[in-house]
Scaffold this motif. Structure first.
Motif: not given
Length: 737
Positions: A568-576, A633-637, A654-658, A705-707
């Motif tokens: 299953r996929l979570s919505m969380a950005f957790a992988a740099e 990860a995946a999150h619907d809009l 707990g991670l940002g993104c650019r 990217v996530i980070g």
């Protein structure tokens, strides 16, 4: 009961009804129980139902049942408890949970989780401050006491729900195919057993009456009409029923909800051999002064009615006694075609049960578009001033993240136990709740032993948008289905079946009736196109105060299947350093949007364009990508667009993104176009995902990217996660006291 309905009762019986008979017909022919204003439209769900082998039990039973594989079936349903929750928030919401749980028990299933869809007036309104805490406490208090995880739902605020909150509760249960039970009373001579709590004055004229009339200033005086729940008795009832089912002691079963004994006896008899004799003197009472009419109309909670073969009654009563569940034989199945009830030696009811259960009045009410609809649609959000620079865009992201509908609902969800029983895989604030299906163990009270491990699972989402439906009820119902379908799909599940709770104003208003007819047609058409059936649901009319109706609010639940919940996929950005990709096409669509609502309090124009083909294509891409292990990860809009999706995923992991935005930044950030998701792609998976998207016709746009510890939009603005979190999390607790 209207005069012409009373005259029809006299024609059916060939005489004047007794007061007890009149009590039965009045509650059974109420809007809540008979669906007399909605039947002519609801038939579309059956007429247009897609052919699917997964559907084991469809509309017409207490809840639908679908095959999820490996010999397992799942039953699920959503129902409303709106008016009782306004009158007495705690007990109204609590007994809403209890009622829907008993619907699931009556299908032969173990309840395994609940969800809720809640709508209130403005977050800062004094009445919201009265209703919201009580409703949340009632849901948590009852569900937590039953040991059922609350795995998802929604909380929405809008002025149209002031004094008309919506409390829609969903329950899901699991069972083996061969264990399905039905609400029927076959076999003359079989015994009718009432078991569970005693019958009291609470709930007399409850859901069946409160849900069949509009509110007025006297509504707050109707507290005696609201049922009082006992979750600990219901927990005993659950375990008792499951043991009765395991020994195959029940040939028919029905829960006692709206209309109480009236409903259970008429529906069981009508669906069985056709007759029943009941001695009302045998009904266990908490108040010995109750009259027969009150016994018949009482909606006291935690009660069930079973049909049992005579030679199995002793064992049935023995099991009930072991669980400390009171049980009494109150009658017998007959083949007379009559429901006969006696009281103190006198026959007080003698009716054909089908006339009360199945042959109530059916109204084809007049309908026409609301008089103000064209004016509202003409007032498009195009006239509203948009952010014109980077600072204004940044401010808008924060406004939306901290607005009542999009702000964190942790204050609410922290009062619910999300992980009890140990099978919750995902829960709020994720897009959908995900559960692992395991074999229950009687020795552990139904809790799976640690050694049992299963990969089979289900996903559930519950969604609605009253603003969209106000602008276009046909499209609004389809958009609610689209979002729930998409929420299930982004976890990696295959959407399989639908339930619904249709919340509207008075059916006597042609404008409201038009909204209802359009919404039902839209939902039926969309389910046919997506190939998923409606398994059942609920209609809630008269949600209005005086002449002011709520926005039409179809709430749609979608059930999906996970062959392997470990994927299953979570919505969380957790992988740099994973790549962010936007799937789907973004159009300039702001009618009914959160941006227009939050910044300007505006509602006008048209809602986003429905694209069911694109929804199905998006789901197929994500499903294939999950099987290939491409996504982290995946999150619907949906509400709030890409902006809100990025905020939620960053804070969740707990991670940002650019990111770099293609095209107009305002449209890219805040449009609410459908059939879109943002996904995090594992290193090396980008080309394979691109190939899947191209094959399915799904547009894929690389964002960044996530980070890091900020949400950064290159060339425009950067917001530290700490600032986002402060905006996102402080609002609801400040309003809820």
């Amino acid at each position: 009961m209207k005069d012409d309905e009373y005259e029809r009762v006299k024609q059916i019986l060939g005489r004047r009804p007794t007061s007890a008979e009149l009590a039965i017909y009045s509650v059974m022919w109420s809007e809540h129980c008979s669906y007399k204003s909605s039947k002519v439209h609801l038939r579309q769900f059956a007429d247009k139902a897609p052919q699917t082998d997964a559907l084991l039990v469809g509309m017409g039973e207490n809840a639908g049942v679908v095959d999820v594989g490996q010999g397992w079936a799942v039953t699920f349903k959503v129902e409303s408890h709106n008016h009782p929750s306004y009158v007495e928030p705690y007990q109204g919401a609590a007994t809403g949970v209890g009622g829907i749980v008993r619907d699931i028990i009556s299908m032969g299933a173990r309840p395994v989780a609940v969800m809720d869809s809640l709508r209130f007036g403005p977050a800062d309104a004094p009445d919201t401050n009265r209703v919201l805490p009580g409703v949340v406490a009632g849901i948590g208090g009852y569900g937590n006491s039953l040991g059922l995880p609350n795995i998802g739902g929604e909380v929405v605020f809008d002025p149209c729900y002031l004094q008309n909150p919506l409390v829609n509760a969903l329950c899901v249960g699991v069972l083996k195919h061969e264990d399905i039970k039905r609400a029927t009373a076959p076999g003359p001579g079989n015994q009718v057993i009432l078991f569970g709590a005693g019958t009291g004055p609470d709930g007399i004229g409850g859901a069946s009456v409160l849900a069949s009339a509009t509110f007025d200033e006297a509504s707050a005086q109707k507290r005696p009409s609201v049922q009082v729940g006992d979750p600990f008795m219901e927990k005993l009832l659950i375990e008792c029923c499951l043991e009765l089912f395991a020994e195959d002691l029940v040939v028919g079963i029905q829960d006692l909800g709206a209309a109480g004994v009236s409903c259970a006896t008429t529906e069981l008899a009508a669906a069985g051999t056709g007759g029943m004799h009941v001695d009302l003197d045998r009904v266990p009472l908490r108040d010995p002064t109750l009259r027969p009419e009150e016994i018949l109309m009482s909606e006291s909670q935690e009660r069930m009615m079973a049909v049992v073969e005579p030679d199995r009654v002793a064992r049935f009563l023995e099991i009930c006694a072991r669980w400390e569940v009171p049980a009494t034989v109150i009658g017998e199945v007959t083949d007379t075609g009559r429901l006969v009830m006696t009281w103190r030696g006198e026959v007080i009811v003698d009716i054909p049960p089908g006339t009360a259960a199945d042959e109530g009045p059916v109204y084809e009410r007049p309908y026409a578009p609301p008089a103000d609809l064209e004016q509202i649609r003409a007032d498009t959000p195009g006239r509203l001033a948009r952010p014109s620079n980077a600072d204004e865009l940044r401010r808008t992201v924060l406004w939306l993240a901290g607005s009542p509908n999009l702000a964190s609902k942790t204050w609410v969800t922290s009062q619910y136990d999300r992980y009890v029983r140990g099978n919750t895989v995902l829960a709020m604030p994720e897009d959908a709740g995900v559960l692992r299906i395991t074999e229950p163990s009687a020795a552990t009270g139904g809790v799976p032993p640690e050694a049992v491990e299963s990969s089979l699972g289900i996903a559930l989402s519950l969604d609605g948008n009253g603003r969209y439906a106000r602008l276009d009820p046909y499209a609004g119902a389809q958009l609610a289905l689209s979002e729930a379908y998409r929420n299930v799909a982004v976890t990696g599940a295959r959407p399989l079946a639908v339930t619904n709770c249709l919340n509207f104003g008075s059916p006597e208003d042609p404008g409201v009736m038009w909204q209802f007819a359009q919404a039902v047609e839209g939902l039926a058409d969309a389910c046919l196109r997506l190939g998923i059936p409606v398994t059942g649901g609920n209609v809630s009319f008269y949600n209005q105060t005086g002449s002011a109706a709520i926005n039409p609010t179809p709430v749609i639940g979608v059930l999906g299947v996970h062959d392997d919940v470990r994927r299953r996929l979570s919505m969380a950005f957790a992988a740099e350093n994973t790549t962010l990709v936007l799937l789907g096409q973004t159009r300039e669509e702001f009618g009914g949007s959160e941006w227009a609502h939050v910044v300007y309090g505006h509602l006008g124009g048209l809602p986003p364009l429905v694209d069911l083909q694109a929804e199905a294509a998006l789901a197929s891409v994500i499903s294939s990508a999950v099987l290939d292990g491409l996504l982290a990860a995946a999150h619907d809009l949906s509400d709030g667009g890409l902006s809100q999706a990025l905020v939620e995923s960053c804070l969740r992991g707990g991670l940002g993104c650019r990111v770099t935005l293609p095209g107009d930044p305002f449209t890219t950030l805040f449009s609410e176009s459908v059939a879109r998701a943002v996904v995090a792609v594992r290193p090396g998976g980008e080309s394979r995902l691109a190939a899947l998207c191209e094959a399915a016709g799904v547009q894929a746009t690389q964002l960044g990217v996530i980070g890091g510890d900020s949400l950064t939009v290159e060339g425009l603005f950067s917001i530290p996660l700490s600032e986002l979190r402060e905006a996102h999390e402080h609002l609801i607790p400040s309003y809820a006291g």
